[in-house]
Scaffold this active site. Sequence first.
Site, PDB file in Angstrom:
ATOM      1  N   GLU A 196       5.157  -9.057  -0.354  1.00 44.41           N
ATOM      2  CA  GLU A 196       4.229  -7.917  -0.282  1.00 44.41           C
ATOM      3  C   GLU A 196       4.981  -6.645  -0.610  1.00 44.41           C
ATOM      4  O   GLU A 196       6.089  -6.427  -0.109  1.00 44.41           O
ATOM      5  CB  GLU A 196       3.613  -7.747   1.118  1.00 44.41           C
ATOM      6  CG  GLU A 196       2.507  -8.691   1.489  1.00 44.41           C
ATOM      7  CD  GLU A 196       1.931  -8.365   2.871  1.00 44.41           C
ATOM      8  OE1 GLU A 196       2.166  -7.237   3.378  1.00 44.41           O
ATOM      9  OE2 GLU A 196       1.264  -9.234   3.449  1.00 44.41           O
TER      10      GLU A 196
ATOM     11  N   GLU B 200      -4.416   1.728   5.973  1.00 47.39           N
ATOM     12  CA  GLU B 200      -4.440   0.266   6.105  1.00 47.39           C
ATOM     13  C   GLU B 200      -5.592  -0.374   5.334  1.00 47.39           C
ATOM     14  O   GLU B 200      -5.507  -1.524   4.926  1.00 47.39           O
ATOM     15  CB  GLU B 200      -4.534  -0.128   7.581  1.00 47.39           C
ATOM     16  CG  GLU B 200      -3.271   0.125   8.379  1.00 47.39           C
ATOM     17  CD  GLU B 200      -2.109  -0.723   7.887  1.00 47.39           C
ATOM     18  OE1 GLU B 200      -2.315  -1.902   7.554  1.00 47.39           O
ATOM     19  OE2 GLU B 200      -0.979  -0.193   7.828  1.00 47.39           O
TER      20      GLU B 200
ATOM     21  N   LYS C 175      -9.579  -3.982   8.246  1.00 49.49           N
ATOM     22  CA  LYS C 175      -8.215  -3.919   8.759  1.00 49.49           C
ATOM     23  C   LYS C 175      -8.110  -2.773   9.765  1.00 49.49           C
ATOM     24  O   LYS C 175      -8.577  -1.660   9.504  1.00 49.49           O
ATOM     25  CB  LYS C 175      -7.209  -3.724   7.619  1.00 49.49           C
ATOM     26  CG  LYS C 175      -7.133  -4.915   6.673  1.00 49.49           C
ATOM     27  CD  LYS C 175      -5.915  -4.835   5.774  1.00 49.49           C
ATOM     28  CE  LYS C 175      -4.661  -5.127   6.560  1.00 49.49           C
ATOM     29  NZ  LYS C 175      -3.456  -5.179   5.700  1.00 49.49           N
TER      30      LYS C 175
END
Length: 500
Positions: free
Chosen positions: A265, A328, A322
């Site tokens: 990620e 986020e 999220k």
Amino acid sequence: MGSGGFVQLVFICFQLFLFLGTCRGGKIGICYGRNADDLPPPEKAVQLIQLHNIKYVRIYDSNIQLLKAFANTNIELIIAIPNSDLLPFSQFQTNADTWLKNTLLPYYPATKVTHITVGAEVTEAPNNVSSLVVPAMQNIFTALKKAALHRKIKVSSTHSLGVMSRSFPPSAGAFDSKHAFFLKPMLEFLAEHNSPFMVNLYPYYAYRDSTTNVSLDYALFESSSEVIDPNTGLLYTNMFDAQIDAINFALTALNFRTVEIMVTETGWPTKGSPKETAATPDNAQTYNTNLIRHVINNTGTPAKPGEEIDTYIFSLFNENRKPGLESERNWGLFFPDQTSVYNLDFTGRSGGGAVDTTAGGNFTGGLNNGTWCVASNNASESDLRNGLDWACGPGNVDCSAIQPSQPCFEPDSLASHASYAFNSYYQQNGATDIACTFGGAGFRTNKNPSYDNCMYMVFGTNKTAAANATISPSKSSSCVKAISIWIVVGCLLIGSSAFL
């Protein structure tokens, strides 16, 4: 030449050409998270992925709908065992066997699964499941081995930088001793089975949480100056490389130097809370564009130049469920209606092909294809001293720039001074391989070592290249070139011997 010799020549040359298929650049993939209630169905998401020529995808479970949707697409897929399932997978081998039989095998190999992540950032999890990770990994591996898939599908686990106790300077990188009880057996597992150490890296957070110590340009691959590691003299122009090398040094310290790193990620948000002023579409586009070029050009890192770093961008869609700050929910490249949040070219060719022109520098290179010669990290002090003395003496290099009060005197280290002298000799003598030997103390690099007012010479001109302008032919291109040369030489040798 007899017919038998000719057939042999053709066959061997054909085999040599097959080696060309082994050359590749670092992979760029996408993370397909689904923590939202407004996303398109998996089939539509896969069509979007194919439309943008994305070949590598990470998902966060082993959902059967997703496995079906990716079937016959030739997209390489990372699937996952979530933290909530670690207990049953760690307790009984039969649970892993049953999961593989019922979930993966019905769709494999039509669905091209290449990795299984067992647990995700367990050190950050509210409930302590770290001790379950390695037993679960071993059971998944055993299940794969029973199905004769253990060499085709790699098993690992993803981590945050929270596993580190130190990450700056990179050479001081160290894993947190409180995680040693599960990290050491995990690293042993990864080394034994040639699996990557998977890590999620976010220069965005490093900048957001420490704006006084980290510049935005440094986080975005746009820095016009370097950060020098005081222990190694290595120069860092971006946070991404510094974070990876901190892990490289931590792995080396535990004698796991051969374990490769995969970035599972990374990315940049496009929107944030009022205090998250760097979360903008422009910054996200800049970061991910520079990241893609960096990866596919196989720039590597200062500690491991030319190293392939497979990297997955987070994420495909904005995810409205999220929790946490506004950022986020805004990491996506696409809105749920499948329109782009901003334009991003996954080939890395936008803005001038595979040429890395970050920092707006101008390349003034000659025929050296953007290569420089610097001191090898593995060279002994005596070899560096001998090479430096030779270059500045019999080699006829002008070494005035590394004298006190001159632009390249600082940092006042043998490696830095040797790098400047080695490169000057290399460029003055045609930028050939032999001009960068120095008894093994020289090392060729595609990364321009110029810094501040110290400009390193380039071939074909008495001028030096503008600082931080780099042109980075991909490792795959270099590999193809090298193998092509060996093909020609090999075939000529075989052909000549056939006449004897």
